[in-house]
Write a protein that holds these residues in place. Sequence first.
Motif, PDB file in Angstrom:
ATOM      1  N   LEU A 223       0.709  -1.221  -0.166  1.00 46.02           N
ATOM      2  CA  LEU A 223       0.004  -0.029  -0.117  1.00 46.02           C
ATOM      3  C   LEU A 223       0.846   1.122   0.015  1.00 46.02           C
ATOM      4  CD1 LEU A 223      -2.752  -1.152   2.414  1.00 46.02           C
ATOM      5  CD2 LEU A 223      -3.090  -0.737   0.199  1.00 46.02           C
ATOM      6  N   ASN A 224       1.879   1.405   0.753  1.00 42.36           N
ATOM      7  CA  ASN A 224       2.680   2.328   0.928  1.00 42.36           C
ATOM      8  C   ASN A 224       3.449   2.492  -0.442  1.00 42.36           C
ATOM      9  OD1 ASN A 224       3.890   4.546   2.160  1.00 42.36           O
ATOM     10  ND2 ASN A 224       5.632   3.295   3.177  1.00 42.36           N
ATOM     11  N   PHE A 225       3.860   1.754  -1.173  1.00 42.11           N
ATOM     12  CA  PHE A 225       4.647   1.546  -2.616  1.00 42.11           C
ATOM     13  C   PHE A 225       3.641   2.221  -3.281  1.00 42.11           C
ATOM     14  CE2 PHE A 225       5.262  -0.195  -6.497  1.00 42.11           C
ATOM     15  CZ  PHE A 225       6.471   0.029  -6.927  1.00 42.11           C
ATOM     16  N   ILE A 226       2.308   1.739  -3.737  1.00 44.04           N
ATOM     17  CA  ILE A 226       1.364   2.549  -4.455  1.00 44.04           C
ATOM     18  C   ILE A 226       1.129   3.901  -4.178  1.00 44.04           C
ATOM     19  CG2 ILE A 226      -1.057   2.343  -5.062  1.00 44.04           C
ATOM     20  CD1 ILE A 226      -0.756  -0.653  -4.639  1.00 44.04           C
ATOM     21  N   ASN A 227       1.021   4.154  -2.765  1.00 44.63           N
ATOM     22  CA  ASN A 227       0.780   5.506  -2.437  1.00 44.63           C
ATOM     23  C   ASN A 227       1.829   6.341  -2.931  1.00 44.63           C
ATOM     24  OD1 ASN A 227      -0.078   7.673  -0.992  1.00 44.63           O
ATOM     25  ND2 ASN A 227       0.826   7.112   0.733  1.00 44.63           N
ATOM     26  N   ILE A 228       3.249   6.134  -2.624  1.00 42.61           N
ATOM     27  CA  ILE A 228       4.384   7.046  -2.819  1.00 42.61           C
ATOM     28  C   ILE A 228       4.463   7.014  -4.201  1.00 42.61           C
ATOM     29  CG2 ILE A 228       6.847   7.339  -2.466  1.00 42.61           C
ATOM     30  CD1 ILE A 228       6.598   6.190   0.052  1.00 42.61           C
ATOM     31  N   VAL A 229       4.444   5.781  -5.278  1.00 34.81           N
ATOM     32  CA  VAL A 229       4.497   5.851  -6.456  1.00 34.81           C
ATOM     33  C   VAL A 229       3.567   6.917  -7.210  1.00 34.81           C
ATOM     34  CG1 VAL A 229       4.575   4.692  -8.902  1.00 34.81           C
ATOM     35  CG2 VAL A 229       5.905   3.960  -6.692  1.00 34.81           C
ATOM     36  N   CYS A 230       2.359   6.876  -6.866  1.00 34.58           N
ATOM     37  CA  CYS A 230       1.314   7.766  -7.658  1.00 34.58           C
ATOM     38  C   CYS A 230       1.480   8.918  -7.141  1.00 34.58           C
ATOM     39  CB  CYS A 230      -0.037   7.088  -6.881  1.00 34.58           C
ATOM     40  SG  CYS A 230      -0.700   5.612  -7.774  1.00 34.58           S
ATOM     41  N   TYR A 231       1.981   9.345  -5.719  1.00 36.31           N
ATOM     42  CA  TYR A 231       2.258  10.695  -5.489  1.00 36.31           C
ATOM     43  C   TYR A 231       3.400  11.308  -6.112  1.00 36.31           C
ATOM     44  CZ  TYR A 231       3.360  14.678  -2.112  1.00 36.31           C
ATOM     45  OH  TYR A 231       3.482  15.848  -1.650  1.00 36.31           O
ATOM     46  N   MET A 232       4.440  10.601  -6.553  1.00 35.92           N
ATOM     47  CA  MET A 232       5.378  10.903  -7.589  1.00 35.92           C
ATOM     48  C   MET A 232       4.968  11.235  -8.878  1.00 35.92           C
ATOM     49  SD  MET A 232       8.404  11.045  -5.604  1.00 35.92           S
ATOM     50  CE  MET A 232       9.748  11.074  -6.625  1.00 35.92           C
ATOM     51  N   LYS A 233       4.117  10.635  -9.517  1.00 33.80           N
ATOM     52  CA  LYS A 233       3.829  10.655 -10.520  1.00 33.80           C
ATOM     53  C   LYS A 233       2.798  11.745 -10.820  1.00 33.80           C
ATOM     54  CE  LYS A 233       3.922   5.886 -12.301  1.00 33.80           C
ATOM     55  NZ  LYS A 233       4.479   6.037 -13.667  1.00 33.80           N
ATOM     56  N   ALA A 234       2.277  11.905  -9.662  1.00 39.18           N
ATOM     57  CA  ALA A 234       1.159  13.268  -9.683  1.00 39.18           C
ATOM     58  C   ALA A 234       2.121  14.427  -9.778  1.00 39.18           C
ATOM     59  CB  ALA A 234       0.491  13.221  -8.491  1.00 39.18           C
ATOM     60  N   HIS A 235       3.277  14.437  -8.913  1.00 38.54           N
ATOM     61  CA  HIS A 235       4.006  15.684  -9.223  1.00 38.54           C
ATOM     62  C   HIS A 235       4.587  15.768 -10.529  1.00 38.54           C
ATOM     63  CE1 HIS A 235       4.392  17.564  -5.184  1.00 38.54           C
ATOM     64  NE2 HIS A 235       4.243  16.405  -4.569  1.00 38.54           N
ATOM     65  N   LYS A 236       4.981  14.534 -10.923  1.00 37.38           N
ATOM     66  CA  LYS A 236       5.494  14.739 -12.510  1.00 37.38           C
ATOM     67  C   LYS A 236       4.515  15.494 -13.259  1.00 37.38           C
ATOM     68  CE  LYS A 236       8.981  12.796 -14.085  1.00 37.38           C
ATOM     69  NZ  LYS A 236      10.133  13.421 -14.408  1.00 37.38           N
ATOM     70  N   ALA A 237       3.128  14.802 -13.292  1.00 40.72           N
ATOM     71  CA  ALA A 237       2.158  15.269 -14.127  1.00 40.72           C
ATOM     72  C   ALA A 237       1.766  16.777 -13.912  1.00 40.72           C
ATOM     73  CB  ALA A 237       0.990  14.594 -13.781  1.00 40.72           C
ATOM     74  N   PHE A 238       2.107  17.289 -12.658  1.00 38.39           N
ATOM     75  CA  PHE A 238       1.808  18.739 -12.318  1.00 38.39           C
ATOM     76  C   PHE A 238       3.180  19.428 -12.066  1.00 38.39           C
ATOM     77  CE2 PHE A 238      -2.188  16.619 -11.197  1.00 38.39           C
ATOM     78  CZ  PHE A 238      -3.163  17.246 -11.992  1.00 38.39           C
ATOM     79  N   ALA A 239       4.071  19.261 -13.004  1.00 37.26           N
ATOM     80  CA  ALA A 239       5.409  19.845 -12.591  1.00 37.26           C
ATOM     81  C   ALA A 239       5.372  21.129 -12.399  1.00 37.26           C
ATOM     82  CB  ALA A 239       6.425  19.412 -13.826  1.00 37.26           C
ATOM     83  N   THR A 240       4.468  21.997 -13.158  1.00 38.58           N
ATOM     84  CA  THR A 240       4.526  23.375 -12.919  1.00 38.58           C
ATOM     85  C   THR A 240       3.620  23.887 -12.001  1.00 38.58           C
ATOM     86  OG1 THR A 240       3.035  23.833 -14.700  1.00 38.58           O
ATOM     87  CG2 THR A 240       5.515  23.820 -15.379  1.00 38.58           C
ATOM     88  N   SER A 241       3.001  22.917 -11.294  1.00 40.07           N
ATOM     89  CA  SER A 241       1.626  23.348 -10.458  1.00 40.07           C
ATOM     90  C   SER A 241       1.899  22.530  -9.081  1.00 40.07           C
ATOM     91  CB  SER A 241       0.513  23.333 -11.025  1.00 40.07           C
ATOM     92  OG  SER A 241      -0.623  23.604 -10.123  1.00 40.07           O
TER      93      SER A 241
END
Length: 293
Positions: A223-241
């Motif tokens: 669960l922690n792995f899924i949470n952190i990876v999705c969080y990182m991907k979200a930051h990549k998707a909203f790199a300027t925001s």
Amino acid sequence: MLFLILSILGSVTVGIYLKIVKKFKVSIFQMISINYIVTMFCSYFFFDLSYSVIPSNFPIITIISLAILLPTIFMAQYNSIKYAGIIKTDIAQRLSLFIPILAAIFIFKEDISNLRYLALAIGLIAIYFILDRSLDTNINGISRTKNKTFYPLIVFIGFGVIDIFFKQLALYSTIPYTSSLFYVFGAAFIVSIIINLILYLKKCNRTTFSLKTLLLGIPLGLLNFINIVCYMKAHKAFATSPTTVFAGMNFGVILLGTLIGYFYFNEKMTKKNILGLGLALVAVTLILLTQKA
């Protein structure tokens, strides 16, 4: 937006899981170590990692900082709940939103619109109403004054700083963030082992390691792995925001977590809590609208 939603779901699920496993008599500190073994192996098997060449500007400071912060802040959260109660701990964790938002403005140089400032203000008011309950300093029938302020303060600072470091790791271009995560999880595992050893030598944690600890630690790691990876991907998707992720994550977790606590765990809600939920929904909606704009 999908990864942000998945990260919110993952974070709430981790909280629910920890609440469920509390009834099992296992060491939470040993579960933390198992958790990082699982996240490390998931990174190894699910990511296309390259270790042949390590760049000269490898983000060693960020990785070491996260490796130390992740298990230690987990411990601080546990002690905060123990000494100050879950309500004050939750307040401290969610108000840590202030730290990464300030970082988004002053470090990541995000240009925030007036509408987004309004959304943040509404969201912070929502947090106040959602967490507005009678805070009893007498926890579980025991008056706890020692460390009642210290641990929530550490939780407040720790979660805010962790968010900033994950954002920096997501934006690092020389090495893929997937490789960085593998190093973070591996180093965090080593730190957690050291913590367990210190606790054992100080006789603070003499719980015998068992198969039950292993079986409960594995799902926590997944669960922690899924949470952190999705969080990182979200930051990549909203790199300027970055505020989209920082604010959306915190407000979203509060909104969903409160609803699950009310309907599933039968936790009581006041009229102020319900008002807070409505305001949180408005804040998230405004953030989404400003993102589309």
